[in-house]
Every structure is written in C-alpha cells, then in structure tokens.
Design an enzyme around this catalytic site. Sequence first.
Site, PDB file in Angstrom:
ATOM      1  N   TYR A   1       1.059  -1.646   0.225  1.00 27.93           N
ATOM      2  CA  TYR A   1       0.217  -0.218   0.084  1.00 27.93           C
ATOM      3  C   TYR A   1       0.789   1.428  -0.587  1.00 27.93           C
ATOM      4  O   TYR A   1       0.927   1.779  -1.497  1.00 27.93           O
ATOM      5  CB  TYR A   1      -0.760  -0.051   0.958  1.00 27.93           C
ATOM      6  CG  TYR A   1      -1.914   0.907   1.413  1.00 27.93           C
ATOM      7  CD1 TYR A   1      -3.173   1.601   0.368  1.00 27.93           C
ATOM      8  CD2 TYR A   1      -1.835   1.929   2.145  1.00 27.93           C
ATOM      9  CE1 TYR A   1      -3.271   2.783   0.502  1.00 27.93           C
ATOM     10  CE2 TYR A   1      -2.610   3.109   2.470  1.00 27.93           C
ATOM     11  CZ  TYR A   1      -3.167   3.584   1.500  1.00 27.93           C
ATOM     12  OH  TYR A   1      -4.153   4.572   1.633  1.00 27.93           O
TER      13      TYR A   1
ATOM     14  N   VAL B   1     -14.505  17.584  -5.004  1.00 30.04           N
ATOM     15  CA  VAL B   1     -14.340  19.235  -4.056  1.00 30.04           C
ATOM     16  C   VAL B   1     -14.772  19.865  -5.361  1.00 30.04           C
ATOM     17  O   VAL B   1     -15.767  21.045  -4.921  1.00 30.04           O
ATOM     18  CB  VAL B   1     -12.790  19.720  -3.930  1.00 30.04           C
ATOM     19  CG1 VAL B   1     -13.580  21.139  -3.025  1.00 30.04           C
ATOM     20  CG2 VAL B   1     -12.836  18.563  -2.191  1.00 30.04           C
TER      21      VAL B   1
ATOM     22  N   ASP C   1      -5.943 -23.131 -43.046  1.00 31.40           N
ATOM     23  CA  ASP C   1      -5.352 -22.297 -42.804  1.00 31.40           C
ATOM     24  C   ASP C   1      -3.828 -22.428 -42.623  1.00 31.40           C
ATOM     25  O   ASP C   1      -3.440 -23.365 -41.641  1.00 31.40           O
ATOM     26  CB  ASP C   1      -5.826 -20.594 -41.985  1.00 31.40           C
ATOM     27  CG  ASP C   1      -5.066 -19.980 -42.163  1.00 31.40           C
ATOM     28  OD1 ASP C   1      -4.313 -19.455 -43.077  1.00 31.40           O
ATOM     29  OD2 ASP C   1      -4.785 -18.872 -41.075  1.00 31.40           O
TER      30      ASP C   1
ATOM     31  N   ASP D   1      -0.698 -19.488 -41.698  1.00 35.50           N
ATOM     32  CA  ASP D   1       0.467 -19.032 -40.617  1.00 35.50           C
ATOM     33  C   ASP D   1      -0.642 -18.570 -39.396  1.00 35.50           C
ATOM     34  O   ASP D   1      -1.871 -18.470 -39.683  1.00 35.50           O
ATOM     35  CB  ASP D   1       0.650 -17.275 -41.217  1.00 35.50           C
ATOM     36  CG  ASP D   1       1.700 -17.323 -42.133  1.00 35.50           C
ATOM     37  OD1 ASP D   1       3.178 -17.526 -42.126  1.00 35.50           O
ATOM     38  OD2 ASP D   1       1.273 -17.698 -43.450  1.00 35.50           O
TER      39      ASP D   1
HETATM   40  C1  GDG Z   1      -9.332  10.251  -5.516  1.00 32.01           C
HETATM   41  C2  GDG Z   1      -8.941  10.932  -7.239  1.00 32.01           C
HETATM   42  C3  GDG Z   1     -11.437  11.175  -7.885  1.00 32.01           C
HETATM   43  C4  GDG Z   1     -11.927  16.719   2.258  1.00 32.01           C
HETATM   44  N1  GDG Z   1     -11.591  16.907   2.639  1.00 32.01           N
HETATM   45  C5  GDG Z   1     -12.832  16.085   4.011  1.00 32.01           C
HETATM   46  C6  GDG Z   1     -13.096  15.930   3.742  1.00 32.01           C
HETATM   47  N2  GDG Z   1     -13.006  15.280   1.839  1.00 32.01           N
HETATM   48  C7  GDG Z   1     -13.743  15.238   1.018  1.00 32.01           C
HETATM   49  C8  GDG Z   1     -14.595  15.964  -0.424  1.00 32.01           C
HETATM   50  C9  GDG Z   1     -13.862  14.833  -1.477  1.00 32.01           C
HETATM   51  C10 GDG Z   1     -13.067  14.061  -1.168  1.00 32.01           C
HETATM   52  O1  GDG Z   1     -12.801  14.158   0.586  1.00 32.01           O
HETATM   53  C11 GDG Z   1     -12.516  14.354  -2.424  1.00 32.01           C
HETATM   54  O2  GDG Z   1     -12.160  13.637  -2.914  1.00 32.01           O
HETATM   55  P1  GDG Z   1     -11.117  13.925  -4.769  1.00 32.01           P
HETATM   56  O3  GDG Z   1     -11.945  13.202  -5.660  1.00 32.01           O
HETATM   57  O4  GDG Z   1     -11.216  15.337  -4.245  1.00 32.01           O
HETATM   58  O5  GDG Z   1      -9.942  13.327  -4.340  1.00 32.01           O
HETATM   59  P2  GDG Z   1      -9.347  12.276  -3.702  1.00 32.01           P
HETATM   60  O6  GDG Z   1      -9.462  11.517  -2.570  1.00 32.01           O
HETATM   61  O7  GDG Z   1      -7.345  12.121  -3.849  1.00 32.01           O
HETATM   62  O8  GDG Z   1      -9.915  11.350  -4.537  1.00 32.01           O
HETATM   63  C12 GDG Z   1      -9.630  12.095  -7.518  1.00 32.01           C
HETATM   64  C13 GDG Z   1     -11.539  10.738  -6.460  1.00 32.01           C
HETATM   65  O9  GDG Z   1     -10.244   9.262  -6.293  1.00 32.01           O
HETATM   66  C14 GDG Z   1     -12.713   9.424  -7.293  1.00 32.01           C
HETATM   67  O10 GDG Z   1     -12.586   9.094  -8.330  1.00 32.01           O
HETATM   68  O11 GDG Z   1     -11.758  12.710  -8.191  1.00 32.01           O
HETATM   69  O12 GDG Z   1      -8.999  12.487  -8.517  1.00 32.01           O
HETATM   70  O13 GDG Z   1      -7.460  11.258  -6.529  1.00 32.01           O
HETATM   71  O14 GDG Z   1     -15.395  14.379  -1.529  1.00 32.01           O
HETATM   72  O15 GDG Z   1     -15.387  16.583   0.383  1.00 32.01           O
HETATM   73  N3  GDG Z   1     -14.302  15.116   3.630  1.00 32.01           N
HETATM   74  C15 GDG Z   1     -14.322  15.688   5.150  1.00 32.01           C
HETATM   75  N4  GDG Z   1     -13.686  16.394   5.813  1.00 32.01           N
HETATM   76  C16 GDG Z   1     -12.701  16.634   5.100  1.00 32.01           C
HETATM   77  O16 GDG Z   1     -11.982  17.462   6.115  1.00 32.01           O
HETATM   78  N5  GDG Z   1     -16.148  14.951   6.084  1.00 32.01           N
END
Ligand code: GDG
Length: 727
Positions: free
Chosen positions: A88, A378, A499, A501
């Site tokens: 991981y 986000v 056939d 080849d």
């Molecule tokens: C991977 C890919 C792709 C963040 N801080 C807090 C919090 N969050 C939540 C946000 C959002 C999620 O976490 C972050 O999602 P992202 O898409 O921005 O990024 P990764 O974690 O890197 O996700 C990414 C994703 O997979 C889905 O396929 O979009 O590109 O890297 O939902 O709201 N939530 C809470 N507290 C926080 O402090 N509750």
Amino acid sequence: MNKLIIISNRLPINITKVEGKLHFEKSVGGLATALSSLRAFPKKVWMGWPGIVDEELNEIEKTEIITELKKFGCIPIFLNQEKIDKYYYGFSNKTIWPLFHYFPLYTDYNQEYWESYKEVNKRFCNEILKFAKQGDDIWIHDYHLMLLPNLLREYLPDSSIGFFLHIPFPSSELFRQLPYRKEILEGMLGADLIGFHTYDYAGHFNESVRRILGYEHVFSQINTNERVVYSDIFPIGINYNKYSRAKKNKRTKRIVGIFRKKFKDRKIIVSIDRLDYSKGIPNRIEAYEYFLELYPEYREKVSLIMCAVPSRTQVDTYTQLKYKVDELVGRVNGKFGNIHWTPIYYLYRSLPFEEISGLYNLADIAMVTPIRDGMNLVAKEFIAAKTDAKGVLILSESAGASQELGEAVIVNSHDKREMAEAIKKALEMPIEKQISSNRLMQERLKRYDISRWASDFLDRLNFVKEQREIFKTTYLAGKFEESLIEDYIKSKQRMLLLDYDGTLVGFYDKPELAMPDNELLNIIEKLSAQKGNSIVIISGRDRNTMDSWFSKLNLTLVAEHGVWIKDIGKDWKTLHHLKREWKKEITPILELFVDRTPLSFLEEKDYSLVWHYRNVNTNLASNRVNELKNILANFTVNLNIGFLEGNKVLEIKNLGINKGAATTRMIRKQKPDFILSVGDDLTDEDMFAVLDANAYSIRIGNEKSKAKFHLKSYKDVRVLLKKLGDY
Ligand code: GDG
C-alpha cells in the site's frame, strides 16, 4: 441469481479500536452510497481490507470483524503491517501514485514493493474465489488492484469483470518508464470493461497497450488476440442532493451563521484537499501571495480558508510537503497579516461534513488547482452546494473535472500569474455571470450524479457481456472435442481445411522462419495417409512458396486466398478470369509507403499485392494503414479491386476472390461427410461463412467469429490434429 462483487483496497466501513473495543461506522463516501442503491443488483457484497493491520487484532477480534461486517454486506481481507508498508504505502503510493500523477522524480522503483503488490493482488484473488461463483459480476476499483482482473479471469472465465481507475492514466511516454509495465497492462486487460474518468486517460491507456503489448484498438475495443476488451469513459459524479440540500441542514446553517458573523463582508476563498503533492497546495499559496502583492487594494478584504486533510503521513514526500505548506502559510501570514486580518486560515485535520458543506456555502470562491487529479470531487461538490448559484470556481485544467466544468475559471496550476489574475477575475465577476455559469454546471452534475455513474458503468458491463454472448464461440475441449473425434472416426470422406500462418505455425518476425517444421510435416503426413482424408492447406501465400514447402506431400493446396488451386498430382489452376494490369497502377503507391514506413515491405503475388507491417512501430502502422486505405479507396471502384485486412498485412486483390469461394468449389466436388476448417484471421471468416451446420469450424483466439469453436493457439491445433492422426 448472480451477485455483484465490489472490490477495493479499503472497505467502506471505518473500524476503530478504542480502549480495546471495536467500533464500526459506515463511510459516508459517495461510492458506498451509490452502490447501496443499485436496484439491478439486489445481491451484492463488498470485499477489501478493513483498515486495521493483523498485528493489532487477535483471533476473537477478527471473528468479530467478520461477523459485524457481514451486517454491512462486507467481507474483510486481512493484511499484516509488512504488506501494508510494501504493497500500500510502497508500490501503490510510492510507485504508481507519483508516476500516474506525472511526478516521475518521486517515483520509487523497488523490487520488494513490486513483489508485495503481486502477492497482495494474488491474495485478494484467492479470497474472492472463496465467495465468487462462475457468472457473478465483479467490479474492481483503483490502482491498488491492477493485476487482479487477469488473476480472476483465469478462474472465472464466464464472469463479467469491470475495472475502474480513479486516478489519471498517464501518457504512454511516462507509463513506459515503469519496469513492470507489461504485467500491469496485462493485469488490467483481464477485465471486460476498463473505465476511466476522461477521454485523455482512456486514450493514454489504449496507446500504451498498443505500443507496449502491440494490441490494436478500434472504437475503444482492444483486441488481445484472445479476447476483446472495452475501454470507456465514466466521469465520476457526486451525491448531488446531499450537497445541494446541505444548506437546509440545521448544523450546517448554524456553522454558516457563525462563520458569516466572524468574516462579515470579507470575501472568502476556500481550498479543501487531502495534503497530497498532486493537489498543488504550495502553488496555490504562492499564487494567492502573488495576488496580494499585485493587488494591495484587496488586502484585508479577502481570506483564504485552507483545509488540508492529513494523508499517507508514513510516506516521506508527504512529510516534506507538510513542512513546505507550514512554512508557506507562515510566510504569507507573517508578510501580510495584522491584528485585524489573517490572510490564510490553515486547518490541518479532517472536518465533519457539516463544516465542509458550511464552507462551500460560505465561500465566494473555491480554488481547486491540482497539478494532476483523476477527477476532483471538491470542485463538483462546491458547485452543487451553491443553491443560489452565486460563487466562482477556479479550476485547474489538469483536473479531470475540468472536462465537464468548462464554465469555471480554468487555469494552469503552474502559472502563478494566471492564478493570481483568476482570483481577481473571480472577485470581480458580475453576479449574473456567476449564476448563469453555475446553473449550467449544476444541470450537468445533477444529471450525471454518482448513482447514474455507477449504474452507467454496470449497464455498460452488461452490454459487453451481451456482446460476448452474441459472438461467443465455444472453447473446443471436453465433450465438444470428444464429439468432433467421434464424428471424425465415423465418417468416410473427410475434408480438413487448414489455414497456414497463425493456424499451423506461429507468427515470426522474419517470414522465412515460418517454414513448416518437422513436427508439423509429420502431423500432416500422418493425416494425409489416413484413408478417406483430403487435407487442404488454404492460405494467402503465393504458389511458389506453397510448392516449395508442401509439394512432396499428398495435399490439396489453395494459394493467394483462393486465386489458385492445386489438386493432388495436378498443376495449379485458376477458375477466375483475373486481371492484373491494375498492379502497375498500385505498385508505385505501395512502394512509396514502404519507403516512408521503416520495416514494412511489399510482397507481390500473381494476382495481388500485399503490404506487410508486422515489425512497424504500432502507432505509425495504424496511421499509415488508414492513410493507405483512403488512397486506395479512390482506385478500387474503377479497377474492380478490393483490399483485405489480415493480421498486420493489407492485401490488395481482385474483388470476388476469397477462401469462401474456393471452399465451396472443393466441397461441391468432393462431397465430404466430415468437414473441419481452422483459421485465425478475417480472411478465414469467408471460409467459415460457407460451411453448413454440421461442419466443425475453429478460430484461433476468442474473437467475434462465424466459427463455432475456438482454440487458443496454433499449438492447440497441432495437439488436436495429432489426436486425429492417431485414429
Ligand atoms: C481520488 C482521486 C477522484 C476532503 N476533506 C474533507 C472531506 N473531503 C472529501 C471531499 C471529497 C473527497 O474527500 C476528496 O475527493 P477528491 O476527488 O477531491 O480526491 P481524492 O481523495 O484524491 O480521490 C480523485 C476520486 O478518487 C474519485 O474517483 O476524483 O481524482 O485522486 O468528497 O469532500 N470530507 C470531510 N472532511 C474533510 O475534511 N468530511
């Protein structure tokens, strides 16, 4: 009934151990919510690591975890500390993550990590096989498990296997740096459907497969010689209603009230991410700093609330990033701040949902400026949360989300000036413009939310399954092989149409290596000596080559895909009144292509011209084939010629000549009571098409075919022919 098995590195349940007692809490992640509402799959189970290493659990606790998780529809796959460190934190997060996010200098190639990654993927496979039944649908998630599709495929050939990559797939230039590139691609290609967030990522993947493994792709279908794999685009959505309704939530309302009171008229920029180098946090702070320098009139009128969630703290690059961000925040606050104004509020922790949605509601601007991001949720959540549609999203062009959110202020996250100007532009954007842009984006996000995304992927997986059923050929083994042999023994007048080849020999870089070897000659000799057997080698090769290889054997030979036929003891003859004047016009065109395409060559047969491109760089070859086909299209109608695409060859020949016509003629003449026909490419489909229902037709590889059966390679054909020769 078939079940759906979802597999990810982590289960969607958070397990914590407080004072020796285990606590279980459902994750609020979008994926978990979306999958729980899938009506098409009443039976589903989720498998993955429960988030606690073996060393922290005794056997009783493990049993408790198994029992409790069952209530949530989850099955744990336990892993020890060493595996988590190497598979991981190691391979997944020190090798794949940086490379796939275009940070090659952070990429650690370590053999031990790789070994551990392979072991854990294998372990997942073994655990899944304890629960999975043939025909179950399987959906594997993300970069931790890229070898798993192919491992499962071996044991579950009739299951539909989907794979979705949540992070970018890098350009093939970068991907090919990975020492284990072949294994990773082969691993993913075990799936029937491979999903990506954007067109670019899917394109990069298809291209890497073509360049590294040599498998061609047409309209998102990759032909691996054994199977057809679909790659497609599914931009992940969010739980739209959850964010758009958040404003009504009492706690969120209260939090917005408190914030508003504190900040009064000050403009708020919000920034929320995991503390990850891919998210471009230092660049964002520097751009904000630059903005305050360029536009001093905005000092004290704006604050940046920056929420960075601790992530992968065991990995060095993340610790270094933490120091860097601490330092930058300190620098900006020290340089511009005063007793009444803090330029940056920096929170290094995870916030509850109500605070996150409160911040979305409060903010005038969201700055989402990753260096690279598969999608970035986000950005989408911020837009969804703005029920009054007021607010501006500044979004990096290298986030997958920028493909869907084109109305945002799009920036290059490496361009400090552009980002500083974007902040000013956002602060000064007229309200009507904000509303019109956000409404458009909201409509899109509402339509393609997380549930739609999940059902879309699974519908597509089902479509792929249906396609596979329609064109399915049965693998010739067991009772099918037995009945073929039985019919062979019973019959008196047999015809074997083979056939050459790819069917009786493999493919070789040099054509001269394709000569029949002793094993093959013995097999054919034995078969042709059996009473009632008529053995036909039916090939695209020219007469001379076939003569030089087979003239000593008692065989019927068909050359140039049916232009020439030579019965045993007779001379070559053609039934067609063919023209070859056209060759004079086409040869110079093909010669030009040979000159412009290194390692390709031209073969001239009596009635056809063949352009061979087996050894040509796959990209170049594909461009050239298209170019050549376009040019030839102008000639074919007038000259009554057509072109035929074989395996890495393009053959130009008279219309109406094919293996089907030659086959029909031979069958009419000899009236066999048993027919076996074996071939490996498109030119053999003409032969399969003219056979009646009793005939045995076999195609090499598991592709769409008119043949009834398939075998894996020419080696299997030899095994079968050897068996027949023994009767
Ligand atoms: C991977 C890919 C792709 C963040 N801080 C807090 C919090 N969050 C939540 C946000 C959002 C999620 O976490 C972050 O999602 P992202 O898409 O921005 O990024 P990764 O974690 O890197 O996700 C990414 C994703 O997979 C889905 O396929 O979009 O590109 O890297 O939902 O709201 N939530 C809470 N507290 C926080 O402090 N509750």
